[in-house]
Scaffold this active site. Structure first.
Site, short mmCIF file in Angstrom:
data_model
loop_
_atom_site.label_atom_id
_atom_site.label_comp_id
_atom_site.label_asym_id
_atom_site.label_seq_id
_atom_site.Cartn_x
_atom_site.Cartn_y
_atom_site.Cartn_z
N ARG A 44 0.86 -1.19 0.00
CA ARG A 44 0.00 0.00 0.00
C ARG A 44 0.89 1.24 0.00
O ARG A 44 0.66 2.21 -0.70
CB ARG A 44 -0.96 0.02 1.21
N TYR B 5 -16.87 16.44 -14.65
CA TYR B 5 -17.33 15.04 -14.78
C TYR B 5 -18.44 14.74 -13.75
O TYR B 5 -18.35 15.16 -12.60
CB TYR B 5 -16.12 14.14 -14.55
N ASP C 246 -8.09 18.76 -13.86
CA ASP C 246 -8.34 17.42 -14.38
C ASP C 246 -7.95 17.45 -15.87
O ASP C 246 -8.63 18.07 -16.68
CB ASP C 246 -9.82 17.06 -14.18
N LYS D 254 -8.93 6.46 -19.25
CA LYS D 254 -9.24 6.99 -20.56
C LYS D 254 -7.99 6.94 -21.45
O LYS D 254 -7.50 5.88 -21.73
CB LYS D 254 -9.83 8.40 -20.41
C1 LIG Z 1 -13.89 9.17 -16.24
C2 LIG Z 1 -13.50 10.47 -15.68
C3 LIG Z 1 -13.23 10.64 -14.31
C4 LIG Z 1 -13.40 9.51 -13.33
O1 LIG Z 1 -12.44 8.52 -13.52
P1 LIG Z 1 -12.67 6.96 -13.20
O2 LIG Z 1 -11.40 6.37 -13.65
O3 LIG Z 1 -13.87 6.52 -13.98
O4 LIG Z 1 -12.90 6.84 -11.72
C5 LIG Z 1 -12.82 11.88 -13.88
N1 LIG Z 1 -12.69 12.93 -14.73
C6 LIG Z 1 -12.95 12.81 -16.04
C7 LIG Z 1 -12.80 14.00 -16.93
C8 LIG Z 1 -13.36 11.59 -16.57
O5 LIG Z 1 -13.64 11.49 -17.87
#
Ligand SMILES: *Cc1c(COP(=O)(O)O)cnc(C)c1O
Length: 379
Positions: A46, A98, A170, A195
């Site tokens: 961890r 998001y 983000d 992504k």
């Molecule tokens: C998908 C997404 C998230 C969340 O991420 P996960 O891996 O699904 O937990 C956060 N910000 C954006 C812009 C996203 O497209």
């Protein structure tokens, strides 16, 4: 090193124990400590794991930060970032972040004593007027989802810093190939590595990169304490995915631009949302801070034409949530990714019922355009 070399040779790119050109999957929870209290580098997975550490050092390199942190999902990373701030802190947050981030804010962070003001972070005056004495951070996505609005990262950072707040970006949609928020002035950058970074729609993961040693120590402490870490197997897969980020993003950028041009010349299309769309405010800011405009694009059909018929007619563009994989996807945000936002607020934020969002993959562009053409013919 330039980008395509960095994704392959940056961070920790080979095994320090054997010289293997890929850092192996260290599938272990604990480590043999040869000396009592000797302070070995590795003690418990961890706290630290060599496979995860390789990925963490690579993303730190790519985002030009001091340290990276890998989590079991983008949401786990985002939650841990907020947890490093004291309850009672106020945040300014983009009004089109998001959906899962909204849910975290409204159902977890607000009840825990954090406060938020939602603003359009592309509007600097709105950001500044939302500042409060206890504002500790500004949180934004650029480009945003699903309307691909672009916030001026350097300008928002300047406002945030003037009020003693940090800027958290983000960077999921842009990726470090197209944009680096930290050198632009942001303090913390994060990703849903699910992504583009992983890029193959087969892992859920999150990455966070910080700029200062002080923030690195804090994030490391909270990552270990809360414990939402990414396992070694998935760390390996994300690092493997990142090795082709440059070639994939170049294809995403090029294909999306070609799809944009096709849609711009199609009289069944009413409106296009894309940072590479000339004549828009978003494009002017995007040109300043992005090296490419990414693989996401949204559009509205002319009134009376059915988004449902369209998205059910495409064959290569799979009707699915998520984005950023090598395969093309299509969706209707109002029904799918943004279905949990009350209709009134959704419309207020400009997300029409019939808006269509596409994640353009890396297939041959002739095939993608032919697929769109046959779907248009069904309308
Ligand atoms: C998908 C997404 C998230 C969340 O991420 P996960 O891996 O699904 O937990 C956060 N910000 C954006 C812009 C996203 O497209």
């Amino acid at each position: 090193m330039n980008f395509n070399s960095k994704v392959i040779h940056g961070g920790i790119s080979e095994d320090e124990f054997t010289g293997a050109v890929n850092v192996p999957i260290y599938q272990t929870s604990t480590y043999h400590q040869k000396v009592l209290g000797g302070g070995p580098k590795w003690e418990y997975s961890r706290t630290g794991n060599p496979t995860r550490a390789a990925l963490e050092s690579l993303i730190a390199d790519l985002e030009e930060g001091t340290a990276g942190f890998a989590f079991g999902s983008g949401m786990a990373g985002i939650h841990t970032v907020f947890a490093t701030f004291e309850p009672g802190s106020h945040f300014i947050i983009g009004n089109d972040v998001y959906g899962g981030t909204f849910r975290l804010v409204n159902t977890v962070l607000k009840p825990a004593g954090y406060t938020f003001t939602e603003v359009d972070t592309a509007d600097l005056a709105a950001v500044e007027s939302a500042m409060q004495p206890n504002t500790r951070g500004v949180y934004l996505e650029s480009p945003s989802n699903p309307l691909l609005h672009v916030s001026d990262i350097a300008a928002v950072a300047e406002v945030a810093h003037r009020y003693g707040a940090k800027l958290i970006v983000d960077n999921t949609f842009a990726t470090p190939y197209n944009q680096n928020p930290l050198p632009l002035g942001a303090d913390i950058v994060l990703h849903s590595a699910t992504k583009y970074l992983n890029g193959h729609s087969d892992v859920v993961a999150g990455l966070v990169v910080v700029k200062t040693d002080e923030d690195a120590e804090k994030m490391g402490f909270f990552q270990n304490t809360i414990g939402g870490v990414l396992g070694p197997q998935d760390s390996f897969l994300v690092q493997r995915g990142i090795k082709t980020l440059g070639v994939r993003m170049r294809a995403h950028n090029e294909n999306t631009h070609a799809v944009y041009e096709y849609l711009a010349n199609n009289d069944k299309v009413a409106k296009i949302f894309y940072p590479g769309h000339p004549g828009t405010e978003d494009h002017e800011v995007a040109k300043k801070q992005m090296r490419g405009f990414g693989g996401m694009l949204s559009f509205e059909l002319q009134p009376g034409l059915s988004a449902k018929t369209f998205v059910e007619s495409t064959k290569l563009f799979a009707l699915a949530e998520s984005l950023g994989g090598i395969e093309s996807l299509i969706e209707v945000p109002a029904v799918m990714t943004h279905g949990s936002i009350p209709r009134e607020i959704r419309l207020q934020n400009g997300i029409a019922d019939e808006l269509i969002r596409i994640s353009v993959g890396v297939e041959d562009i002739e095939d993608l355009l032919a697929d769109l053409a046959q779907a248009f013919a069904k309308l």
